[in-house]
Every structure is written in C-alpha cells, then in structure tokens.
Motif scaffolding. Structure first.
Motif, PDB file in Angstrom:
ATOM      1  N   ARG A   3       0.512  -1.256   0.521  1.00  0.00           N
ATOM      2  CA  ARG A   3      -0.319   0.565   0.293  1.00  0.00           C
ATOM      3  C   ARG A   3       1.058   0.918   0.151  1.00  0.00           C
ATOM      4  N   ARG A 173      10.537  16.158  10.217  1.00  0.00           N
ATOM      5  CA  ARG A 173       9.974  14.704  10.318  1.00  0.00           C
ATOM      6  C   ARG A 173      10.804  13.305   9.777  1.00  0.00           C
ATOM      7  N   GLN A 180       8.151   5.436  13.037  1.00  0.00           N
ATOM      8  CA  GLN A 180       6.440   4.228  12.647  1.00  0.00           C
ATOM      9  C   GLN A 180       6.805   3.255  12.478  1.00  0.00           C
ATOM     10  N   THR A 182       8.793   1.734   9.126  1.00  0.00           N
ATOM     11  CA  THR A 182       9.004   1.398   7.888  1.00  0.00           C
ATOM     12  C   THR A 182      10.282   1.971   7.991  1.00  0.00           C
TER      13      THR A 182
ATOM     14  N   TYR B  78       6.136   8.626  19.204  1.00  0.00           N
ATOM     15  CA  TYR B  78       7.497   9.300  18.975  1.00  0.00           C
ATOM     16  C   TYR B  78       7.062  10.583  18.583  1.00  0.00           C
ATOM     17  N   LEU B  85       4.274  17.842  10.415  1.00  0.00           N
ATOM     18  CA  LEU B  85       3.279  17.189   9.072  1.00  0.00           C
ATOM     19  C   LEU B  85       3.825  17.985   7.804  1.00  0.00           C
ATOM     20  N   SER B  96      -3.466   9.199   8.530  1.00  0.00           N
ATOM     21  CA  SER B  96      -3.390   8.237   7.387  1.00  0.00           C
ATOM     22  C   SER B  96      -2.777   7.311   6.903  1.00  0.00           C
ATOM     23  N   TYR B  97      -1.442   8.875   6.710  1.00  0.00           N
ATOM     24  CA  TYR B  97      -0.765   8.627   5.603  1.00  0.00           C
ATOM     25  C   TYR B  97       0.605   7.293   6.637  1.00  0.00           C
ATOM     26  N   PHE B  98       0.455   8.538   8.141  1.00  0.00           N
ATOM     27  CA  PHE B  98       1.690   7.547   9.334  1.00  0.00           C
ATOM     28  C   PHE B  98       1.283   6.663   9.550  1.00  0.00           C
ATOM     29  N   GLU B 100      -0.122   4.677   7.936  1.00  0.00           N
ATOM     30  CA  GLU B 100       0.052   3.745   6.591  1.00  0.00           C
ATOM     31  C   GLU B 100       1.793   2.865   6.657  1.00  0.00           C
ATOM     32  N   LEU B 101       2.590   4.162   7.135  1.00  0.00           N
ATOM     33  CA  LEU B 101       3.695   4.294   7.882  1.00  0.00           C
ATOM     34  C   LEU B 101       4.150   3.025   8.638  1.00  0.00           C
ATOM     35  N   ALA B 102       3.054   2.532   9.773  1.00  0.00           N
ATOM     36  CA  ALA B 102       3.071   2.189  10.680  1.00  0.00           C
ATOM     37  C   ALA B 102       2.475   0.931  10.656  1.00  0.00           C
ATOM     38  N   GLU B 104      -0.308  -0.072   9.236  1.00  0.00           N
ATOM     39  CA  GLU B 104      -1.933   0.472   9.724  1.00  0.00           C
ATOM     40  C   GLU B 104      -2.555   0.656   8.748  1.00  0.00           C
ATOM     41  N   ILE B 144      -1.904   9.965  16.754  1.00  0.00           N
ATOM     42  CA  ILE B 144      -1.074   8.654  15.257  1.00  0.00           C
ATOM     43  C   ILE B 144      -0.472   7.605  16.291  1.00  0.00           C
ATOM     44  N   LYS B 148      -1.795   4.348  16.159  1.00  0.00           N
ATOM     45  CA  LYS B 148      -1.046   2.764  16.575  1.00  0.00           C
ATOM     46  C   LYS B 148      -0.599   1.931  17.443  1.00  0.00           C
TER      47      LYS B 148
END
Lengths: 483, 233
Positions: A3, A173, A180, A182, B78, B85, B96-98, B100-102, B104, B144, B148
């Motif tokens: 995704r 950032r 996260q 990744t 963290y 952002l 939603s973006y962060f 997805e990096l995790a 979820e 966030i 998580k």
C-alpha cells in the motif's frame, strides 16, 4: 508494504509544486512531439512533391516524344525529348533513404542524412551541409523529443526527487517518519519509484502515441525501435532518480541536495559529453571540409587543364559512344567535354568523400564507446541513431545513390555520348531507385553499446542508491548546507 | 516496558550518556529533566534505535532496537519537539499517511474519531495542516500514537512553545494514554508539567542520571530548587 506506493502517490499528488512540475513537463514533451511531427510532416510533403514532380516531368517528356514520333508536333531547338543531352543531362531524380525508425523524435534540420537527394548524370553528392563535420558539435539541438527527454527530463526528475527525504530532515519530520516502523530507505525508494512512474509513464505514452500516429504505415520497423528507445529512456530516467536517492540518503536539507544534484547534472549531461567529444575529436579528427574543397578544386583544375586528353581517353575507351552527328557548340561542350570530364572527376573525387564519411563513422563508433562514461551521451547517440541520424545510415544511402547513378549513366550513356535519339523504350526502361534497409544485425549492433552503457549506468546508480538509502538515518550525512 | 541498562554513548570522545539506568513501567509517566546537552534526546534516540549505544543496551517491551528495529518502532510512538506534518494534507490525511507507514490502514471514520479523541476540534479535521497551531499538530501526533496502539510513548520537549492551556490539554491527553497502560518517557524543561504529570522524575547532567524522585515527593517550588541544585557544576 504494497500500500505504501499508493500512500506516496497521494502525498505527491496533493503537493501543488509536484503537480505543477509534472504538468509543465508534460506540456514541454507534447510541444517537443508536436515540433518533431510538424518537421516530419513537412519533410514528407517535400518528398511527395518531389516525387510527383519527377513523375510528371518524365511522363511529360515521354508523352512529348510520342507526339513527336507520331508527327503531331515538331522538334524545338531546346527541350527536345529526343535529345538525351537536353532531356536527360540536366535531369535530377529525387532519391530517398530507407525510412528511419523513429524520425519523429528529432526535429533536427537539416537532417544529417538528407531526406531527399537529387541525383543526375552530372551530379556528385559532395558534402553540402555545413556544420556536420563534427558530430560532437551536435549534442544539443532543436526543441524536440530528444531534447526534452535527454536534457530537460533529468532536471525535472532531480527537482521532483531532490527532497524525498532531505526535505523531511530539514523540516524535522524525518525522525517522526522513521519512528513509524518503516525504514527510511524503504520510504525513499517507494517515493522515488512513484515519482519515476509519474514522469516516465506519461512521457512514454506521449512518445509512443506520437510514433504510432506518425509511423502507422511502417509500424513493423518502428515498433522494435520504439521498444528499444523506451527501454533506454526507462534506464536513463532510473539513473537520475537513483542519483536523487543516493543524495537524499545523506543530505540534510533540500538546498544541499538540490545543489549537489544540479552539479551532478552539469557533470554527467554537459561536462563529460563535452570532454568525451574533445577526446574523440583528438583521436579521430572530424572530416576536414577545407581539405575536401581543396581536393575538389585541384581535381577540377587538373581535369580542365587536360580536357582534350580526358575526352580522348573517354572515347578511346568507349569507341561505340563517338557522336554520330556534329552537334552545335552547346552540344559539343556538354556532351563531348563536360560529360567525360564529370565521369573522370567522380572517379577521382569519390575516395575523398568516402574518406570523409569514414571519418564520421569512426567518430560515431568512438563516441558510442565514450557513452559508457555518460548516460546522457549514450542516450543522445541511441536516440539520434533511431531517429535516422547515424553516419552509417548516411553512408549506406550515399552508396546506394552512387550505385543508382551508375545504373542511370549506364542506361543513357550510349545515347547521350553518341548523340543518338532517345526512344520511348529508353524512357520506359529507365532505372528506378530503391534502397534496401540495412541488414538487421548491422542495424541493431549500433544500438547495443549505448543500451549497454545505459544499463550499466542505471544498474550502478540504483545499486549504489539502494545501498545508501538503506543506511539513511533521520539525521543525514555529511552533505550539509548551512547551519 | 522501557529499560536502559548501563547505557553509554559518546560523540567524538565526549560522553553524551554515561552509565544510564532507568526503567519506565506500563501506565507510568517518567519525566527526564536536565539542561541542554544533558543527554535526554540521545536517550530517546537510543530507544528509537536512531542511535546505537557504545555500551549497555535499551529494551522496549523486552526487544532491543539494535536487533529488531522494526518491531520496536511498531510498538513505540514518538512525538518530537517540533512536530512537523505534511502541510498540504489535512489532519485526517496526515494521520492516515503516518499510520500506513506503521503498517495500519484506518478508515476515514476511524481517523476522525482518533483525532477528536486526541482533542482536535471536529471542524479542523479536514483543514490543511499548514493552518494548524503547534498545539493542534501535537494532537495529531497523539492521534498517531493512539492509532498505532503504541505500548510506549517517547516525547522530546513536547510542550515547548505551547501556551498554558494547550500544554494543559496536552497533559490531559498524556494522562489518558497513561491510564490505558502506555509507558511514557518524557524529556522536558517544563518543571511544572513534569511535576503535574510524571509519576517519577529523573534529573540528568552530563549524561548521568544524578537524581530520581517520585512526582509526589516534592512541591513545585522544592522541585525547582532541587533541580537547580542538581544541575549546578
């Protein structure tokens, strides 16, 4: 994992600057395609017009001869279809090279291989196009698809790719991103892949659509070339994005990444090709036009001095061609003097032009090897070759033109030199020009080296970029501009 | 939940952390106090796996970030001092973006409810983050962490630059996370909020944990005096 590119696509698509960059590039690509298509269209119109004029001219002469033989008209003093020196001596037939595979990607004018070569009994195609001596002088050109994809696209790729991580570091950032779960390397790679696709897919579609529209009638030849070009284009763009990835892995700010990437662009796209050109010109000097002109004059002067000797030699070698009638002063000059002298001139001047073509081919071969040092050089050479601008193609065309001229002379030689009248059969049996395409292995052999150079450059840059990206940290490395 | 055992880290021969031992349990807020350069941020970076210790180790829920970085980061959240952002994304899109990096994937409704739970006003959810105040972006950061379902939260001077009411709201969110069992390690200069929120307070100086005390042990004025005494050379 799967995704992530979608998330990165959304991130890119929502950024106003990215949208503007992509829209501008696509506009420029479309403009380049339009220029190439317009140039090709004009060229094809010129060819059609020349062919039609040629057909009409011979059909007119033949019809006039029929009328004359039927006694319905009288022979005039000039322009008689029966007298070879009037009907044929000044006639020039338009010869065309075999079609190039992707001429539409180039709008270069004049083409290094002429799209139309007028050849007659008294012509000798010498180097008429100034500025073609040194192919290394022609590394830039008009605003066409080659220019857009070779020089502009990398700049857009670097602008789009220079802040995929450095911008996050600069704005604080990167640590939040890295926390996260990744890896930053994976984020950098997926962002670059998305940007790569955003630039590569629409550009490739514009080029492919342009080629399909313009080359629809010769798609069997154009399709493999298009596939080869798209492969080369894909590798070339991958090289630049891989550079962007490498720099992002260490740069702490967008400014430092942009400056470093711009320096790399200057080095790879400008400095290395120029140096390669200079070295190649040193090893294999470009054809010397001045020497060509001096040789032309020397030969001409010598033959003028020995004009009677040349004429006598011609008629001694071909006694059957001795004039059967006494011509007027004009006929005597053109038939018994100028024509044998032109034959002798061609025989002596041919090695000079051949040597010039050989020098161009030697240069082109060395430049293809030099392409290993710069993907920009390799991509330019490959694109120009597929657009029909390789000196090998020019040489093959000139050889075919020479062969045609030999057959043309052979057909009319006896009637012209002996001043015998032409018949309808002479018109009907006149030789027609056809040039067979280059043999496939010889043709594609030229493409292999630039493609290999691009493959090696892209693979090396991607390998290096992925290694560096995997080690990326939120803090960056030594490339640090300012505070 | 968060453990540092005999942790050492030096930069160019200068010790940033020197034999640090600390432990933050589930449902506990631990405040690290100390002057600039005391080693608070380096400690947090060791837990995040951004910095590899020279000696000793850190454990997050029993996992060493040096050995299994990805698992550790998935269990952590963290919030840095300057949470930044993507300005052209809305609060919902950033969340939603962060996430997805995790790893979820949240529905829009879930994102919205998490942001509201973090204290963001409903009318701000779909506005671009470039128009958010620092307090609002901090709330996205909390969201966030909530999304998580992090077992531990690391915060690096999260209230610096926040006005008192925003800092209060932020503290309330932290206490709510603590009540859910999240272990929270907070590096801060804000003695007042440390005293209010933390169950334990550690004072660092030159990379060493020089004092550790319970949040209830001292009043605000005593804590300030104690702190100033502790960091004096």
């Amino acid at each position: 994992m799967r995704r992530r590119p979608v998330a990165e696509w959304r991130l890119l698509a929502r950024a106003p600057a990215s949208r503007a960059i992509v829209i501008v590039l696509l506009g420029l690509t479309a403009f380049g395609a339009f220029n190439g298509a317009q140039r090709l269209d004009e060229e094809r119109d010129e060819i059609q017009a020349a062919l039609a004029a040629d057909r009409e001219s011979f059909a007119g002469r033949r019809a006039a001869l029929v009328e004359l033989e039927a006694g319905r008209t009288e022979e005039g003093q000039f322009g008689s279809p029966r007298k070879a020196h009037q009907a044929i001596l000044g006639a020039r037939r338009p010869l065309m090279p075999s079609p190039a595979e992707l001429p539409v990607i180039s709008a270069f004018s004049p083409r290094p291989t002429p799209s139309l070569l007028p050849v007659g009994i008294l012509t000798r195609h010498s180097d008429q196009q100034a500025g073609l001596e040194d192919p290394t002088n022609r590394l830039d050109g008009p605003f066409d698809l080659i220019f857009v994809t070779t020089w502009l696209l990398p700049l857009f790729a670097l602008v789009l790719g220079c802040d995929v991580l450095s911008g996050d570091r600069e704005r604080g950032r990167a640590a939040l991103l890295a926390s996260q779960g990744t890896p930053l390397g994976a984020i950098v790679i997926s962002r670059l892949v998305v940007r790569y696709l955003v630039l590569a897919v629409p550009t490739a579609l514009i080029v492919a659509a342009t080629v399909v529209v313009m080359e629809w009638e010769q798609m069997p030849a154009a399709l493999p070339a298009l596939v080869a070009w798209l492969m080369a284009f894909g590798l070339y763009l991958a090289f630049w994005f891989a550079l962007a990835g490498s720099v992002n892995a260490v740069a702490r700010s967008t400014a430092s990444a942009a400056i470093f990437l711009l320096s790399l662009w200057v080095a790879v796209a400008v400095v290395v090709p120029s140096l390669a050109g200079a070295i190649v010109s040193g090893i294999a000097p470009p054809p010397d036009r001045l020497q060509g002109i001096l040789a032309f004059r020397d030969i001409e002067a010598d033959l003028n001095r020995r004009r009677d000797e040349v004429t006598d030699a011609y008629y001694a070698a071909s006694p059957e061609n001795r004039p059967i009638v006494q011509g007027d002063e004009y006929e005597e000059y053109f038939v018994t003097e100028l024509y044998p002298r032109q034959l002798a001139f061609d025989e002596r001047f041919a090695p000079v032009t051949d040597a010039m073509e050989d020098a161009r081919i030697r240069q082109a071969r060395l430049l293809r090897i030099a392409g290993l040092a710069s993907p920009t050089l390799a991509f330019t050479l490959l694109s120009r070759d597929l657009a029909g601008e390789a000196p090998e193609r020019r040489r093959a065309f000139y050889a075919a033109a020479d062969e045609y001229q030999r057959r043309w002379r052979q057909h009319f030689d006896h009637k012209l030199a002996s001043m015998r009248p032409l018949t309808v059969l002479d018109y009907d049996g006149k030789p027609e020009f056809s040039v067979s395409p280059e043999p496939v292995p010889a043709r594609w052999k030229r493409t292999v080296l630039p493609l290999l150079a691009l493959g090696l450059s892209a693979a090396g840059a991607v390998f290096f970029g992925v290694r560096l990206a995997r080690r990326a940290t939120p803090f960056g490395g030594p490339l640090h501009a300012g505070g | 939940m968060l453990e540092a055992e005999s942790l050492h880290k030096s930069y160019a021969g200068q010790p940033a952390i020197d034999d640090l031992n600390l432990c933050v349990g589930k449902g506990e807020i631990y405040a690290l106090l100390g002057p600039n350069g005391a080693g608070k941020t380096t400690t947090i970076n060791c837990f995040l796996g951004f910095v590899r210790p020279d000696k000793g180790r850190v454990l997050v829920n029993g996992n060493d970030p040096a050995l299994d970085n990805r698992r550790v980061r998935r269990s952590l959240a963290y919030i840095p001092e300057q949470i930044s952002l993507y300005g052209w994304f809305t609060g919902v899109e950033n969340l939603s973006y962060f996430t997805e990096l995790a790893g979820e994937r949240l529905s829009r409704q879930r994102c919205e409810s998490l942001l509201i739970e973090s204290g963001l006003e409903p009318d701000a959810l779909n506005k671009r983050v470039s128009g958010y105040s620092k307090g609002m972006t901090q709330k996205v950061g909390i969201a966030i962490a909530l999304a998580k379902e992090a077992q531990a939260l690391l915060l690096d001077e999260p209230t610096s630059g926040l006005d008192p009411s925003a800092a209060y709201e932020f503290s309330r969110s932290l206490r709510a996370l603590r009540d859910r069992g999240v272990a929270i390690l907070l590096a801060t200069h804000d003695l007042f909020r440390a005293k209010e929120d933390a169950s334990r307070i550690g004072i660092m100086r030159h990379g060493r944990l020089v004092h550790e005390l319970a949040g209830t042990e001292l009043g605000h004025a005593e804590l300030e005096g104690f702190y100033l005494e502790a960091i004096r050379d």
